[in-house]
Design an enzyme around this catalytic site. Structure first.
Site, PDB file in Angstrom:
ATOM      1  N   TRP A  93       0.839  -1.216   0.000  1.00  0.00           N
ATOM      2  CA  TRP A  93       0.000   0.000   0.000  1.00  0.00           C
ATOM      3  C   TRP A  93       0.861   1.247   0.000  1.00  0.00           C
ATOM      4  CZ3 TRP A  93      -4.274  -1.390  -1.831  1.00  0.00           C
ATOM      5  CH2 TRP A  93      -4.884  -2.586  -1.430  1.00  0.00           C
ATOM      6  N   ASP A 153      -1.812   6.883   6.207  1.00  0.00           N
ATOM      7  CA  ASP A 153      -2.819   5.902   5.815  1.00  0.00           C
ATOM      8  C   ASP A 153      -3.035   5.007   7.031  1.00  0.00           C
ATOM      9  OD1 ASP A 153      -4.248   3.718   4.882  1.00  0.00           O
ATOM     10  OD2 ASP A 153      -2.937   3.325   3.162  1.00  0.00           O
ATOM     11  N   LYS A 198     -11.935  -1.966   7.153  1.00  0.00           N
ATOM     12  CA  LYS A 198     -11.138  -2.816   8.030  1.00  0.00           C
ATOM     13  C   LYS A 198     -11.481  -2.651   9.505  1.00  0.00           C
ATOM     14  CE  LYS A 198      -8.185  -3.251   4.288  1.00  0.00           C
ATOM     15  NZ  LYS A 198      -7.549  -2.359   3.335  1.00  0.00           N
TER      16      LYS A 198
END
Ligand code: PLP
Length: 356
Positions: free
Chosen positions: A99, A166, A190
């Site tokens: 990511w 993030d 999540k």
């Protein structure tokens, strides 16, 4: 059979949030209409989004001067929105996995990317020290929890330049000092809701400093000005997010989530370290509480499929590792009950008895 949901995302959510959402889909608070058939401009939906924002402010103790936005496009759209809105010439990135690399890739479209720390040398199995932050960069971007590799940074860095994080996969799992960040973002799916809504916590005074024209939908100022209602927001996902946050609050907030996360992760890591058939893939100091990665010990490599089959037969769901790491990954998000962590441990112990 009872299922134990270790999915990495979308993933387990509190049962009460699912039940309340299911009811609201049929009839929102007795108004005789479904949550997903009313206008996002109705007073009913306005109350829902307002309460969701208020819960964010309260649970993370977000200071004045910040706004919480609810957008579409996933965390992946933030990979380009961040540089679009904040990068003049150069930004610093910490490279901790898939990511983080994707985020840096988008930033390169807008200027110079300086990777100031990386754990690529050991296949992202540790969280690198973040030092020597260049003061001439416009911001520093980090990924606090690396969902795929199972590493996590749990401290709020002191950065001399605006800090962007993030936090897709560890948001609401610990208290965060939001004042140390210029911007925090993540996909909801999540720890805080279903897929479809992306949260952005942004410090208002960092906006409006770049010269490039920014398309309206990609300009944070548009969404700040319109209270996330410039276009139709993801109403359904925001509703479930509100229910999840109400649950977090009822459990005692992020402090309580942190305590549970520590206990739950310890139960699983202790078994990985004790059981001779398994080994953890991440250096102990960097181990994520949210995504617990492990593989079969060298001697038992041929038993991987058998363990997956056995675990499945015991109700374990989603423990196959990401294809980039292999082995197993048990995601232990906020809503995962301790009972599930213990069930996985029991499964590992039984497998060892039969096979080692
Ligand atoms: C899942 C994930 C993403 C991608 O989120 P999307 O909402 O699917 O775009 C980005 N960063 C991290 C850390 C993730 O875990």
């Amino acid at each position: 059979m009872k299922k134990h949901n270790f999915n990495a995302g979308p993933c387990i959510l509190p049962q009460v949030a699912l039940e309340n959402t299911a009811k609201a889909v049929l009839d929102l608070d007795g108004i005789g209409l479904s949550l997903i058939t009313i206008s996002h401009r109705s007073k009913e939906f306005q109350a829902i989004i307002d309460e969701t924002e208020a819960l964010w402010m309260e649970l993370l103790n977000i200071p004045a001067g910040y706004k919480v936005l609810f957008l579409g496009g996933g965390a992946s759209t933030q990979f380009c929105m961040v540089p679009y809105n904040l990068m003049k010439t150069k930004a610093a990135y910490v490279e901790t996995g898939v990511w983080a690399k994707k985020a840096a890739k988008e930033a390169k479209l807008f200027g110079k990317v300086e990777v100031i720390a990386s754990s690529v040398d050991k296949n992202f199995t540790y969280y690198p020290k973040v030092t020597n932050i260049p003061t001439d960069a416009d911001y520093l971007h980090i990924t606090t929890n690396n969902t795929i590799y199972g590493t996590e940074l749990r401290e709020d860095l002191n950065s001399p330049i605006p800090l962007v994080a993030d936090m897709s996969s560890d948001i609401m799992s610990r208290p965060v000092d939001v004042s140390k960040y210029a911007l925090i973002y993540g996909g909801a799916q999540k720890n805080v809701g279903p897929a479809g809504v992306t949260f952005v916590i942004v410090k208002e005074d960092i906006l409006g400093k770049v010269d490039r024209p920014i398309p309206s939908m990609l300009d944070y100022r548009t969404h700040v000005d319109k209270g996330s209602m410039y276009n139709t927001p993801p109403c359904f996902a925001i509703y479930t997010m509100r229910e999840v946050l109400k649950w977090v609050k009822a459990q005692g907030g992020v402090k309580a989530m942190e305590k549970l996360a520590i206990e739950r992760a310890k139960v699983i890591y202790d078994e990985i370290d004790r059981n001779k058939m398994f080994v953890g893939t991440v250096e102990p100091a960097s181990r994520s509480r949210m995504n617990i990665c492990f593989v079969m010990a060298e001697k038992y490599k041929d038993k991987e499929e058998a363990f997956l089959e056995f675990a499945k037969s015991q109700g374990m769901v989603g423990i196959k590792g990401h294809r980039d790491v292999g082995g197993f990954r048990a995601s232990a998000y906020n809503a995962l009950p301790m009972e599930s962590a213990k069930a996985l441990v029991a499964c590992m112990q039984e497998f060892e008895k039969k096979n080692a």
